[in-house]
Design a protein around this motif. Structure first.
Motif, PDB file in Angstrom:
ATOM      1  N   PHE A  48     -50.313  19.191  29.929  1.00  0.00           N
ATOM      2  CA  PHE A  48     -48.877  18.957  29.820  1.00  0.00           C
ATOM      3  C   PHE A  48     -48.625  17.571  29.243  1.00  0.00           C
ATOM      4  N   GLU A  49     -47.441  17.380  28.675  1.00  0.00           N
ATOM      5  CA  GLU A  49     -47.018  16.081  28.146  1.00  0.00           C
ATOM      6  C   GLU A  49     -45.563  15.858  28.519  1.00  0.00           C
ATOM      7  N   ASN A  50     -45.230  14.629  28.886  1.00  0.00           N
ATOM      8  CA  ASN A  50     -43.850  14.270  29.200  1.00  0.00           C
ATOM      9  C   ASN A  50     -43.214  13.498  28.051  1.00  0.00           C
ATOM     10  N   ASP A  51     -41.891  13.422  28.077  1.00  0.00           N
ATOM     11  CA  ASP A  51     -41.120  12.676  27.071  1.00  0.00           C
ATOM     12  C   ASP A  51     -41.411  13.153  25.651  1.00  0.00           C
ATOM     13  N   VAL A  52     -41.448  14.465  25.474  1.00  0.00           N
ATOM     14  CA  VAL A  52     -41.730  15.015  24.151  1.00  0.00           C
ATOM     15  C   VAL A  52     -40.420  15.304  23.412  1.00  0.00           C
ATOM     16  N   GLU A  53     -40.529  15.427  22.113  1.00  0.00           N
ATOM     17  CA  GLU A  53     -39.378  15.811  21.301  1.00  0.00           C
ATOM     18  C   GLU A  53     -39.316  17.328  21.235  1.00  0.00           C
ATOM     19  N   ILE A  54     -38.164  17.893  21.546  1.00  0.00           N
ATOM     20  CA  ILE A  54     -38.000  19.339  21.577  1.00  0.00           C
ATOM     21  C   ILE A  54     -37.793  19.861  20.149  1.00  0.00           C
ATOM     22  N   PRO A  55     -38.589  20.819  19.684  1.00  0.00           N
ATOM     23  CA  PRO A  55     -38.379  21.385  18.338  1.00  0.00           C
ATOM     24  C   PRO A  55     -37.027  22.079  18.241  1.00  0.00           C
ATOM     25  N   ASP A  56     -36.498  22.122  17.031  1.00  0.00           N
ATOM     26  CA  ASP A  56     -35.213  22.795  16.824  1.00  0.00           C
ATOM     27  C   ASP A  56     -35.363  24.313  16.885  1.00  0.00           C
ATOM     28  N   ASP A  57     -36.471  24.809  16.367  1.00  0.00           N
ATOM     29  CA  ASP A  57     -36.674  26.253  16.308  1.00  0.00           C
ATOM     30  C   ASP A  57     -37.981  26.635  16.981  1.00  0.00           C
ATOM     31  N   GLY A  58     -38.037  27.858  17.451  1.00  0.00           N
ATOM     32  CA  GLY A  58     -39.251  28.330  18.096  1.00  0.00           C
ATOM     33  C   GLY A  58     -39.393  29.831  17.953  1.00  0.00           C
TER      34      GLY A  58
END
Length: 389
Positions: free
Chosen positions: A340-350
């Motif tokens: 797991f990783e914290n403080d990640v940037e959320i992708p716009d699309d998935g």
């Protein structure tokens, strides 16, 4: 230049040697029976976001071992730390001796106590988090495998609302060729009873527990267990009222009394109430009868981070609709978080489809082996081998 080249080759070779795959089976030290879904953990330092591995339903495990000591942990058993040997390892875990197992007497009812635990747990994810997971989905019709799909699934979970954006770096899907085209005309679109985007979300929002807490047909008992060494944990037993003639469930929620963290929950159909399951109309042309249900979730606290490690859901049901479908189905999904990783940037699309199966097959490595995923059992391997040919 030649020296640098050979040094590079030597370094890569040494790294490959240091990362050896070790396999084995985990058993109860007294009964010698396999233990399913045991946590397997290698300590990679205080800043590691690695969650370890887990055994499969037959107690088998497979892990990339860097030579460190490996810890095996299972609720109700003593932890065991060993250095794995080459070849197949047999690991025996000893059941704990509890000196105390009694009902907690409190002014707060067991139901209200569980409600407060669940309410506090809703806020455990306080940052945008990426859960790197291995997931698999299985469909059986009349006890025969018809579909198997698995993949590496990245869940980017948003802070606050818990919604996720999903990406599938690698995946594969298999379908049986034993069912006739006439049958497939009706059932080929039945890929799972569950939705991929809810595997992580439902694990954290405790939707099933909240539903039981609103149901007056259940009894809740708060208990505490204490070991000889003084360590303890609390658990809530949930059981159906015996005089209710409905399909009901039973199970438990394990709680760390010091932190209030839910460590594990497990619910399944009550065998005494299964006879009350009825055929119900779901749509105008579909009828469904539930035969079984299992929800099993495990969490871990790693360096003060509350992390989902494993989530299993399965349901057995009889389906009747249309001209051809008159069968017993079993749907199951397993999710294992390996990092797991914290403080990640959320992708716009998935990935927007409901299941892994719909993604088809696309992979560049044996991902089902390389990320400490729990091994496939013999039946699963046999099915994949038969349809791969």
């Amino acid at each position: 230049m030649k020296h640098i080249f050979f040094l590079l080759i030597f370094t890569i070779t040494q790294f490959a040697i240091s990362q050896e795959r070790k396999t084995g089976i985990i058993k109860d030290a007294d009964t010698k029976e396999p233990l399913e879904f045991v946590s397997v953990y290698i300590d990679n330092g205080p800043d590691s976001n690695y969650t370890g591995s887990i055994s499969n339903g037959e107690g088998e495990f497979s892990i990339m071992d860097n030579g460190s000591k490996v810890t095996f942990s299972y609720l109700g058993y003593e932890e065991k730390e060993v250095e794995l040997q080459d070849g197949f390892n047999e690991i025996f875990l000893k059941p704990k001796d509890f000196v105390l197992d009694e009902v907690v007497i409190s002014d707060v009812s067991a139901e209200d106590y569980l409600k407060s635990i669940i309410k506090a747990a809703d806020n455990k994810i306080d940052k945008n988090t990426l859960f790197k997971s291995y997931c698999r989905e299985i469909v059986k019709v009349n006890d025969e495998y018809t579909k198997f799909s698995d993949g590496l699934v990245n869940y980017y979970v948003k802070k606050g609302n818990g919604k996720s954006v999903i990406t599938l770096p690698q995946h594969r899907a298999f379908k049986s060729d034993k069912i006739s085209e006439e049958d497939f005309a009706s059932i080929d679109n039945i890929n799972s009873a569950f939705t991929l985007d809810e595997y992580v979300k439902n694990a954290y929002n405790y939707k099933f527990i909240k539903k039981l807490l609103k149901d007056k047909n259940y009894d809740f008992v708060r208990k505490i267990k204490k070991e000889e060494g003084g360590l303890e944990y609390e658990y809530i037993e949930v059981s159906p009222k015996s005089d209710v003639e409905e399909l009901l469930f039973k199970g438990y929620v394990v709680i760390d009394p010091k932190t209030g963290d839910v460590l594990e929950l497990k619910f399944y159909t009550s065998s005494d109430h299964l006879k009350y399951s009825k055929l119900q109309n779901v749509m105008l042309i579909m009828k469904v009868k539930v035969n079984s249900l299992l929800i099993w979730t495990k969490f871990r606290v790693i360096e003060d981070k509350y992390v989902l490690s494993y989530n299993q859901k399965s349901v057995g049901m009889y389906l009747k609709f249309g001209k051809y479908v008159d069968d017993n189905f079993n749907f199951s999904s397993d999710l294992f978080v390996y990092a797991f990783e914290n403080d990640v940037e959320i992708p716009d699309d998935g990935y927007d489809n409901r299941t892994i199966y719909e993604a088809g097959t696309s992979f560049t490595e044996n991902f089902w082996e390389n990320y400490n995923a729990f091994p496939l059992n013999n039946e699963e391997e046999a099915f994949i081998e038969s349809v791969s040919k």
